[in-house]
Design a protein around this motif. Structure first.
Motif, PDB file in Angstrom:
ATOM      1  N   GLN A 118      85.919  12.936  30.645  1.00  0.00           N
ATOM      2  CA  GLN A 118      84.544  13.406  30.528  1.00  0.00           C
ATOM      3  C   GLN A 118      84.226  13.779  29.075  1.00  0.00           C
ATOM      4  O   GLN A 118      83.116  13.505  28.589  1.00  0.00           O
ATOM      5  N   ALA A 119      85.184  14.369  28.382  1.00  0.00           N
ATOM      6  CA  ALA A 119      84.977  14.706  26.971  1.00  0.00           C
ATOM      7  C   ALA A 119      84.776  13.440  26.139  1.00  0.00           C
ATOM      8  O   ALA A 119      83.931  13.395  25.235  1.00  0.00           O
ATOM      9  N   ILE A 120      85.555  12.403  26.434  1.00  0.00           N
ATOM     10  CA  ILE A 120      85.373  11.117  25.741  1.00  0.00           C
ATOM     11  C   ILE A 120      83.980  10.567  26.030  1.00  0.00           C
ATOM     12  O   ILE A 120      83.286  10.079  25.137  1.00  0.00           O
ATOM     13  N   MET A 121      83.574  10.661  27.297  1.00  0.00           N
ATOM     14  CA  MET A 121      82.251  10.160  27.679  1.00  0.00           C
ATOM     15  C   MET A 121      81.149  10.923  26.950  1.00  0.00           C
ATOM     16  O   MET A 121      80.154  10.332  26.506  1.00  0.00           O
ATOM     17  N   ASP A 122      81.312  12.221  26.825  1.00  0.00           N
ATOM     18  CA  ASP A 122      80.333  13.028  26.097  1.00  0.00           C
ATOM     19  C   ASP A 122      80.220  12.565  24.648  1.00  0.00           C
ATOM     20  O   ASP A 122      79.117  12.552  24.072  1.00  0.00           O
ATOM     21  N   HIS A 123      81.346  12.178  24.050  1.00  0.00           N
ATOM     22  CA  HIS A 123      81.310  11.676  22.678  1.00  0.00           C
ATOM     23  C   HIS A 123      80.636  10.307  22.617  1.00  0.00           C
ATOM     24  O   HIS A 123      79.821  10.042  21.710  1.00  0.00           O
ATOM     25  N   ILE A 124      80.926   9.443  23.576  1.00  0.00           N
ATOM     26  CA  ILE A 124      80.306   8.120  23.608  1.00  0.00           C
ATOM     27  C   ILE A 124      78.786   8.254  23.705  1.00  0.00           C
ATOM     28  O   ILE A 124      78.039   7.474  23.107  1.00  0.00           O
ATOM     29  N   ARG A 125      78.316   9.252  24.436  1.00  0.00           N
ATOM     30  CA  ARG A 125      76.868   9.443  24.587  1.00  0.00           C
ATOM     31  C   ARG A 125      76.179   9.737  23.249  1.00  0.00           C
ATOM     32  O   ARG A 125      74.985   9.506  23.102  1.00  0.00           O
ATOM     33  N   THR A 126      76.924  10.220  22.261  1.00  0.00           N
ATOM     34  CA  THR A 126      76.312  10.526  20.961  1.00  0.00           C
ATOM     35  C   THR A 126      76.012   9.259  20.165  1.00  0.00           C
ATOM     36  O   THR A 126      75.255   9.321  19.189  1.00  0.00           O
ATOM     37  N   PHE A 127      76.567   8.102  20.561  1.00  0.00           N
ATOM     38  CA  PHE A 127      76.317   6.873  19.815  1.00  0.00           C
ATOM     39  C   PHE A 127      74.877   6.391  19.979  1.00  0.00           C
ATOM     40  O   PHE A 127      74.339   5.749  19.091  1.00  0.00           O
ATOM     41  N   CYS A 128      74.274   6.639  21.128  1.00  0.00           N
ATOM     42  CA  CYS A 128      72.851   6.341  21.326  1.00  0.00           C
ATOM     43  C   CYS A 128      72.066   7.556  20.848  1.00  0.00           C
ATOM     44  O   CYS A 128      72.121   8.618  21.468  1.00  0.00           O
ATOM     45  N   THR A 129      71.339   7.395  19.781  1.00  0.00           N
ATOM     46  CA  THR A 129      70.652   8.534  19.169  1.00  0.00           C
ATOM     47  C   THR A 129      69.186   8.642  19.598  1.00  0.00           C
ATOM     48  O   THR A 129      68.510   9.594  19.233  1.00  0.00           O
ATOM     49  N   ASP A 130      68.687   7.663  20.352  1.00  0.00           N
ATOM     50  CA  ASP A 130      67.300   7.680  20.815  1.00  0.00           C
ATOM     51  C   ASP A 130      67.254   8.322  22.199  1.00  0.00           C
ATOM     52  O   ASP A 130      67.636   7.712  23.197  1.00  0.00           O
ATOM     53  N   ARG A 131      66.777   9.554  22.285  1.00  0.00           N
ATOM     54  CA  ARG A 131      66.788  10.300  23.547  1.00  0.00           C
ATOM     55  C   ARG A 131      65.630   9.951  24.473  1.00  0.00           C
ATOM     56  O   ARG A 131      65.468  10.568  25.515  1.00  0.00           O
ATOM     57  N   SER A 132      64.826   8.953  24.101  1.00  0.00           N
ATOM     58  CA  SER A 132      63.725   8.566  24.982  1.00  0.00           C
ATOM     59  C   SER A 132      64.211   7.715  26.160  1.00  0.00           C
ATOM     60  O   SER A 132      63.449   7.500  27.106  1.00  0.00           O
ATOM     61  N   TRP A 133      65.450   7.244  26.111  1.00  0.00           N
ATOM     62  CA  TRP A 133      65.986   6.421  27.200  1.00  0.00           C
ATOM     63  C   TRP A 133      66.479   7.323  28.340  1.00  0.00           C
ATOM     64  O   TRP A 133      67.375   8.136  28.142  1.00  0.00           O
ATOM     65  N   PRO A 134      65.921   7.204  29.544  1.00  0.00           N
ATOM     66  CA  PRO A 134      66.427   8.002  30.676  1.00  0.00           C
ATOM     67  C   PRO A 134      67.870   7.629  30.995  1.00  0.00           C
ATOM     68  O   PRO A 134      68.254   6.451  30.942  1.00  0.00           O
ATOM     69  N   ARG A 135      68.652   8.611  31.351  1.00  0.00           N
ATOM     70  CA  ARG A 135      70.064   8.387  31.672  1.00  0.00           C
ATOM     71  C   ARG A 135      70.228   7.702  33.028  1.00  0.00           C
ATOM     72  O   ARG A 135      69.415   7.868  33.947  1.00  0.00           O
ATOM     73  N   GLY A 136      71.325   6.951  33.156  1.00  0.00           N
ATOM     74  CA  GLY A 136      71.583   6.206  34.383  1.00  0.00           C
ATOM     75  C   GLY A 136      71.760   7.068  35.611  1.00  0.00           C
ATOM     76  O   GLY A 136      71.585   6.589  36.740  1.00  0.00           O
ATOM     77  N   GLU A 137      72.101   8.346  35.450  1.00  0.00           N
ATOM     78  CA  GLU A 137      72.210   9.240  36.602  1.00  0.00           C
ATOM     79  C   GLU A 137      70.892   9.329  37.370  1.00  0.00           C
ATOM     80  O   GLU A 137      70.879   9.610  38.575  1.00  0.00           O
ATOM     81  N   LEU A 138      69.764   9.084  36.674  1.00  0.00           N
ATOM     82  CA  LEU A 138      68.443   9.197  37.293  1.00  0.00           C
ATOM     83  C   LEU A 138      68.035   7.935  38.046  1.00  0.00           C
ATOM     84  O   LEU A 138      66.983   7.923  38.688  1.00  0.00           O
ATOM     85  N   ASN A 139      68.853   6.893  37.978  1.00  0.00           N
ATOM     86  CA  ASN A 139      68.590   5.673  38.746  1.00  0.00           C
ATOM     87  C   ASN A 139      69.101   5.891  40.174  1.00  0.00           C
ATOM     88  O   ASN A 139      70.145   5.388  40.576  1.00  0.00           O
ATOM     89  N   LEU A 140      68.351   6.643  40.934  1.00  0.00           N
ATOM     90  CA  LEU A 140      68.762   7.088  42.268  1.00  0.00           C
ATOM     91  C   LEU A 140      68.614   5.967  43.284  1.00  0.00           C
ATOM     92  O   LEU A 140      67.890   4.994  43.047  1.00  0.00           O
ATOM     93  N   PRO A 141      69.282   6.065  44.435  1.00  0.00           N
ATOM     94  CA  PRO A 141      69.162   5.014  45.458  1.00  0.00           C
ATOM     95  C   PRO A 141      67.710   4.744  45.830  1.00  0.00           C
ATOM     96  O   PRO A 141      66.897   5.659  45.962  1.00  0.00           O
ATOM     97  N   ARG A 142      67.396   3.484  46.007  1.00  0.00           N
ATOM     98  CA  ARG A 142      66.024   3.044  46.277  1.00  0.00           C
ATOM     99  C   ARG A 142      65.723   3.099  47.771  1.00  0.00           C
ATOM    100  O   ARG A 142      66.496   2.596  48.595  1.00  0.00           O
ATOM    101  N   ALA A 143      64.586   3.691  48.114  1.00  0.00           N
ATOM    102  CA  ALA A 143      64.137   3.721  49.499  1.00  0.00           C
ATOM    103  C   ALA A 143      63.339   2.449  49.809  1.00  0.00           C
ATOM    104  O   ALA A 143      63.051   1.627  48.939  1.00  0.00           O
ATOM    105  N   LEU A 144      62.944   2.291  51.069  1.00  0.00           N
ATOM    106  CA  LEU A 144      62.252   1.080  51.493  1.00  0.00           C
ATOM    107  C   LEU A 144      60.798   1.020  51.026  1.00  0.00           C
ATOM    108  O   LEU A 144      60.279  -0.058  50.743  1.00  0.00           O
ATOM    109  N   PHE A 145      60.125   2.161  50.930  1.00  0.00           N
ATOM    110  CA  PHE A 145      58.704   2.164  50.590  1.00  0.00           C
ATOM    111  C   PHE A 145      58.377   2.963  49.327  1.00  0.00           C
ATOM    112  O   PHE A 145      57.494   2.578  48.565  1.00  0.00           O
ATOM    113  N   THR A 146      59.036   4.074  49.099  1.00  0.00           N
ATOM    114  CA  THR A 146      58.673   4.984  48.015  1.00  0.00           C
ATOM    115  C   THR A 146      59.082   4.418  46.661  1.00  0.00           C
ATOM    116  O   THR A 146      60.231   4.017  46.464  1.00  0.00           O
ATOM    117  N   GLU A 147      58.155   4.408  45.731  1.00  0.00           N
ATOM    118  CA  GLU A 147      58.415   3.907  44.383  1.00  0.00           C
ATOM    119  C   GLU A 147      59.306   4.880  43.623  1.00  0.00           C
ATOM    120  O   GLU A 147      59.090   6.087  43.628  1.00  0.00           O
TER     121      GLU A 147
END
Length: 381
Positions: A118-147
């Motif tokens: 996890q510490a290595i991953m935290d360091h890797i995250r510093t390579f992308c310096t543009d914080r406007s990109w939403p993190r992949g954790e927010l790509n939640l499972p898709r429902a059938l109807f809700t956007e």
């Protein structure tokens, strides 16, 4: 006298306390009592990762590595931001093949523990310096109807079948393309066939029906993430439905419609998640409001197996004219990842009307989703 007798008793105890405080603590005992320092992610990355991925995350030169597989650029936010930490750590821990990638990515599970990874991953995250990109954790499972609020790169094929009443089999092929850090466009192509009342052949002819086959209302949409952090994402979108369908055939409305909406995605404790969506549909002089909510949780088969995401979706809508009644549906469903890479998914659910159930049909629904940014449809099985 009792007070005089008690005084000498206190002095040896006080002296013992002072002496013990001045004596050095044994090294083994001091180590066990001292707080453990957090792992140094940069140092661990340099020790285990930099020889291939480069100290700057751009990948080592080709003449310094012993394989031909291209190395990812970890500074590329479009690539590096899309996957959650958990997926990166799984591949780092168990090696590339655990997610259908090349075996040139070794397993580091014996070299580093979970905290160090996890510490290595935290360091890797510093390579992308543009914080406007939403993190992949927010790509939640898709429902059938809700956007979803998260901008995606996906193909989704959905099929709905009426379980009662007039027959209908309606398909929708949806293409979603992300551009930039926050934006997404989509095109939906509905098609299928539905049963509708037919004109009687003669005076004495009884009720008749016929099947209409064709194209529904083509949809073009746009979505933009307005704000996000590590737990929440909030978006605005709008969809335009073109009058390419035919209401008489039971496929589409055949009228131009505009649907602006707001969407929210929220990570909940214990691998839970929540989607909310609310908007309006403008159809001629009619305005209909709609609101949708999804709550679910993701379970994993073992440490590295497929993901199962049971969800409950609630759908509401009403003509916004005064005095109109709301319609409500509930949609229990289950999404499951199908392949090793987990970028091809299946969802099966049932849409059950809670209001006007005597005139609205229960529907059986299924979709197959392909997150095409993560690889080809037949990759990673």
């Amino acid at each position: 006298m009792p007070a005089a007798d008690a005084e000498p008793t206190r002095r040896p105890a006080a002296l013992l306390f002072i002496v013990s405080a001045l004596l050095p603590v044994p090294q083994s005992l001091a180590a066990s009592q001292a707080p453990q320092a957090a792992p140094d992610g940069m140092a661990l990355y340099e020790a285990g990762c930099a020889s291939c991925h480069g100290s700057d995350g751009r990948g080592a030169p080709a003449d310094r590595i012993a394989f031909d597989d291209p190395l990812p650029d970890l500074t590329d936010c479009s690539f590096a931001s899309r996957e959650p930490d958990a997926d990166w750590i799984i591949v780092s821990k168990a090696g590339g093949p655990i997610r259908g990638f090349s075996d040139v990515m070794p397993a580091f599970g014996e070299a580093f523990d979970d905290e160090q990874l996890q510490a290595i991953m935290d360091h890797i995250r510093t390579f992308c310096t543009d914080r406007s990109w939403p993190r992949g954790e927010l790509n939640l499972p898709r429902a059938l109807f809700t956007e979803k609020a998260y901008p995606e790169d996906e193909w989704v094929w959905t099929t709905g079948v009426n379980a009662e009443g007039s027959g209908a089999v309606i398909n929708e092929l949806l293409y979603e393309k992300r551009f930039g850090s926050r934006n997404q466009i989509e095109i939906a192509l509905p098609f299928g066939f539905a049963e509708s009342a037919a004109t009687p052949a003669g005076r004495d002819a009884g009720p008749a029906s016929e099947w209409g086959v064709g194209l529904g209302d083509i949809e073009v949409g746009y979505k933009r993430a307005l704000a996000h952090n590590l737990q929440t994402i909030f978006s605005f979108g709008t969809e335009v439905k073109l009058p390419t369908g035919d209401e008489k055939r039971g496929i589409g409305e055949g009228e131009l419609r505009l649907e602006p909406f707001l969407a929210l995605g929220q990570i909940l404790p214990g691998d839970g998640f929540l989607h909310l969506q609310a908007g309006a549909e403008f159809l001629g002089e009619t305005t209909e409001g709609f609101w949708r909510a999804v709550i679910g949780r993701t379970f994993t088969s073992g440490e590295f197996g497929r993901s199962w995401s049971p969800m409950i979706e609630v759908l509401g809508g009403a003509d916004l004219a005064e005095g109109s009644r709301s319609q409500w549906d509930v949609v229990p469903q289950m999404q499951v990842t199908l392949n090793t890479r987990q970028h091809v998914m299946l969802n099966v659910g049932v849409r059950v009307p809670l209001t006007e159930a005597d005139v609205r049909s229960t529907q059986l629904l299924v979709y197959v989703l392909w997150d095409w940014f993560d690889g080809g449809l037949f990759d990673g099985w």
